[in-house]
Design a protein around this motif. Structure first.
Motif, mmCIF file in Angstrom:
data_model
loop_
_atom_site.group_PDB
_atom_site.id
_atom_site.type_symbol
_atom_site.label_atom_id
_atom_site.label_comp_id
_atom_site.label_asym_id
_atom_site.label_seq_id
_atom_site.Cartn_x
_atom_site.Cartn_y
_atom_site.Cartn_z
ATOM 1 N N ALA A 165 0.825 -1.205 0.000
ATOM 2 C CA ALA A 165 0.000 0.000 0.000
ATOM 3 C C ALA A 165 0.863 1.260 0.000
ATOM 4 O O ALA A 165 0.582 2.228 -0.714
ATOM 5 N N VAL A 166 1.933 1.239 0.798
ATOM 6 C CA VAL A 166 2.835 2.392 0.850
ATOM 7 C C VAL A 166 3.556 2.557 -0.489
ATOM 8 O O VAL A 166 3.684 3.679 -1.005
ATOM 9 N N ALA A 167 4.020 1.453 -1.057
ATOM 10 C CA ALA A 167 4.723 1.524 -2.343
ATOM 11 C C ALA A 167 3.827 2.090 -3.440
ATOM 12 O O ALA A 167 4.296 2.807 -4.332
ATOM 13 N N ASP A 168 2.540 1.784 -3.367
ATOM 14 C CA ASP A 168 1.594 2.273 -4.374
ATOM 15 C C ASP A 168 1.080 3.678 -4.066
ATOM 16 O O ASP A 168 0.245 4.212 -4.815
ATOM 17 N N GLY A 169 1.532 4.258 -2.961
ATOM 18 C CA GLY A 169 1.121 5.608 -2.613
ATOM 19 C C GLY A 169 -0.290 5.707 -2.076
ATOM 20 O O GLY A 169 -0.844 6.815 -2.002
ATOM 21 N N GLU A 170 -0.888 4.588 -1.706
ATOM 22 C CA GLU A 170 -2.251 4.600 -1.162
ATOM 23 C C GLU A 170 -2.165 4.751 0.355
ATOM 24 O O GLU A 170 -2.306 3.792 1.113
ATOM 25 N N THR A 171 -1.908 5.987 0.754
ATOM 26 C CA THR A 171 -1.629 6.304 2.150
ATOM 27 C C THR A 171 -2.294 7.625 2.521
ATOM 28 O O THR A 171 -2.844 8.331 1.670
ATOM 29 N N THR A 172 -2.190 7.946 3.793
ATOM 30 C CA THR A 172 -2.618 9.255 4.269
ATOM 31 C C THR A 172 -1.604 10.322 3.842
ATOM 32 O O THR A 172 -0.479 9.991 3.430
ATOM 33 N N PRO A 173 -1.970 11.608 3.935
ATOM 34 C CA PRO A 173 -1.092 12.669 3.423
ATOM 35 C C PRO A 173 0.303 12.715 4.031
ATOM 36 O O PRO A 173 1.255 13.132 3.356
ATOM 37 N N ASP A 174 0.479 12.310 5.296
ATOM 38 C CA ASP A 174 1.809 12.384 5.910
ATOM 39 C C ASP A 174 2.814 11.488 5.219
ATOM 40 O O ASP A 174 4.024 11.713 5.317
ATOM 41 N N LEU A 175 2.326 10.459 4.487
ATOM 42 C CA LEU A 175 3.217 9.583 3.729
ATOM 43 C C LEU A 175 3.161 9.883 2.237
ATOM 44 O O LEU A 175 3.630 9.088 1.421
ATOM 45 N N GLY A 176 2.579 11.021 1.883
ATOM 46 C CA GLY A 176 2.562 11.436 0.487
ATOM 47 C C GLY A 176 1.329 11.061 -0.290
ATOM 48 O O GLY A 176 1.228 11.361 -1.491
ATOM 49 N N GLY A 177 0.363 10.391 0.361
ATOM 50 C CA GLY A 177 -0.860 10.007 -0.327
ATOM 51 C C GLY A 177 -1.973 11.015 -0.118
ATOM 52 O O GLY A 177 -1.765 12.101 0.404
ATOM 53 N N SER A 178 -3.186 10.610 -0.502
ATOM 54 C CA SER A 178 -4.332 11.511 -0.385
ATOM 55 C C SER A 178 -5.535 10.841 0.276
ATOM 56 O O SER A 178 -6.628 11.398 0.251
ATOM 57 N N LEU A 179 -5.331 9.672 0.878
ATOM 58 C CA LEU A 179 -6.442 8.918 1.452
ATOM 59 C C LEU A 179 -6.725 9.371 2.880
ATOM 60 O O LEU A 179 -5.838 9.851 3.583
ATOM 61 N N ASP A 180 -7.965 9.188 3.314
ATOM 62 C CA ASP A 180 -8.271 9.415 4.721
ATOM 63 C C ASP A 180 -7.968 8.147 5.515
ATOM 64 O O ASP A 180 -7.543 7.124 4.951
ATOM 65 N N THR A 181 -8.176 8.206 6.797
ATOM 66 C CA THR A 181 -7.791 7.095 7.681
ATOM 67 C C THR A 181 -8.459 5.791 7.277
ATOM 68 O O THR A 181 -7.797 4.746 7.162
ATOM 69 N N GLY A 182 -9.767 5.836 7.064
ATOM 70 C CA GLY A 182 -10.504 4.623 6.716
ATOM 71 C C GLY A 182 -10.077 4.031 5.403
ATOM 72 O O GLY A 182 -9.891 2.809 5.269
ATOM 73 N N LYS A 183 -9.887 4.881 4.377
ATOM 74 C CA LYS A 183 -9.492 4.371 3.060
ATOM 75 C C LYS A 183 -8.062 3.854 3.069
ATOM 76 O O LYS A 183 -7.733 2.908 2.338
ATOM 77 N N ALA A 184 -7.200 4.462 3.896
ATOM 78 C CA ALA A 184 -5.841 3.942 4.018
ATOM 79 C C ALA A 184 -5.849 2.548 4.637
ATOM 80 O O ALA A 184 -5.082 1.662 4.241
ATOM 81 N N GLY A 185 -6.722 2.351 5.645
ATOM 82 C CA GLY A 185 -6.876 1.016 6.213
ATOM 83 C C GLY A 185 -7.423 0.028 5.199
ATOM 84 O O GLY A 185 -6.971 -1.130 5.120
#
Length: 341
Positions: free
Chosen positions: A314-334
């Motif tokens: 998930a991190v490699a694909d950038g599917e993260t919260t903004p602090d890790l460079g993504g744009s997902l909210d908490t639930g979607k990151a989970g």
């Protein structure tokens, strides 16, 4: 069924713990979650007690426990945090604080590109002694002649058992960190216990560093560390340094353990972060990886490996919260992690 006590706590704690519990549930292992939703700052403000004797008994009767975060800006007294987290550590004798630091992606490292980046170490911090016992006092408090005393307590039993644990989990080396050149008596005790443990484990390399040198090397080349073992206060600091060079405290997991009893209290390191509570920006990775430590200690090693791999993907694909460079909210990151299990 295996019962897991869950203390969501304050701030972003309930948000990230929800994602951790959902991720554990996804494996279908028959875990039974006992939620202590009332253990929080609101209860403390109303009653003066956040964690009562009955709550401690419920946690102790569980197989393991999962904690979100403790801390609220409405509570100025340190008695609240001590009454929850430190009470559980001390009364359940969770003498090992296990803090892994593993770089999930090169893009998260603050190290320069030409520096080593493959961080993968564990800081083992003695969890029930040191400066955090609360021993000490003050004389003439509040005046210009105030004397404040905090006692740095080390015992042979406490030191030897945490150093021994460090050697039992090491892959190649244990680095013992102290400040024996300035803190003579406690340093001497740690030195003796470390040498005795090293003699019992001749197949594991043993190294010693003073804490200032260890902090410097943790920043300049963290790849040189496998297992670091140290006292409560030094471990508190060095584990945060390790988390920072491994990509940030939002991904940092931890476990408070009693290896003899097989009991653990697992929690993300990031704290309650009241400034972002309720904004859905909280990073659930630290809580999810803490749940992975719980799975491994329950004996579900394949599931724990699958969880870590799902986080990596998930991190490699950038599917993260903004602090890790993504744009997902908490639930979607989970959800992004669970989609890769």
């Amino acid at each position: 069924m295996t019962r897991i006590a869950v203390i969501p706590g304050d701030g972003i704690g309930p948000e990230v713990v929800e994602q951790a519990v959902m991720t554990l549930d996804a494996f279908g292992l028959g875990l039974d979650f006992d939620h202590l939703d009332h253990v929080n700052a609101g209860t403390y403000l109303r009653t003066g007690v956040a964690l009562c004797d009955e709550d401690v008994a419920r946690v102790a009767a569980s197989r393991s426990a999962l904690l979100g975060a403790i801390g609220d800006p409405r509570v100025a007294s340190p008695a609240y945090g001590r009454g929850v987290l430190l009470r559980l550590r001390f009364e359940l004798d969770l003498y090992v604080n296990h803090r892994p630091a593993r770089l999930l992606s090169d893009r998260l490292s603050p190290l320069r590109p030409d520096r080593p980046r493959a961080v993968d170490c564990v800081v083992i911090r003695e969890n029930t002694e040191g400066l955090y016992t609360g021993m000490g006092g003050a004389l003439r408090a509040g005046g210009e002649h105030e004397i404040a005393l905090d006692i740095d307590l080390s015992t042979h039993r406490g030191t030897s058992r945490v150093v021994e644990h460090a050697f039992t989990i090491a892959r190649r080396e244990v680095c013992m960190v102290d400040k024996a050149n300035a803190v003579e008596h406690g340093g001497s005790l740690w030195q003796r216990c470390w040498r005795a443990a090293a003699a019992r484990h001749p197949d594991v390399a043993a190294r010693h560093l003073y804490v200032d040198a260890a902090a410097m090397r943790m920043v300049t080349d963290p790849t040189g560390f496998d297992v670091v073992v140290t006292n409560n206060s030094y471990g508190d600091i060095l584990s945060d340094v390790a988390s920072a060079v491994a990509g940030g405290i939002g991904t940092a997991a931890s476990a408070n353990l009693n290896p003899e009893r097989g009991f653990g209290l697992y929690e993300p390191v990031h704290g309650s972060a009241p400034d972002i509570a309720g904004t859905r920006a909280a990073n659930p990775v630290g809580a999810i990886l803490s749940a992975g430590l719980l799975l491994a200690d329950l004996g579900h090693t394949a599931e724990a490996a699958a969880l870590r791999n799902a986080v990596d993907l998930a991190v490699a694909d950038g599917e993260t919260t903004p602090d890790l460079g993504g744009s997902l909210d908490t639930g979607k990151a989970g959800q992004a992690v669970r989609a890769r299990l």
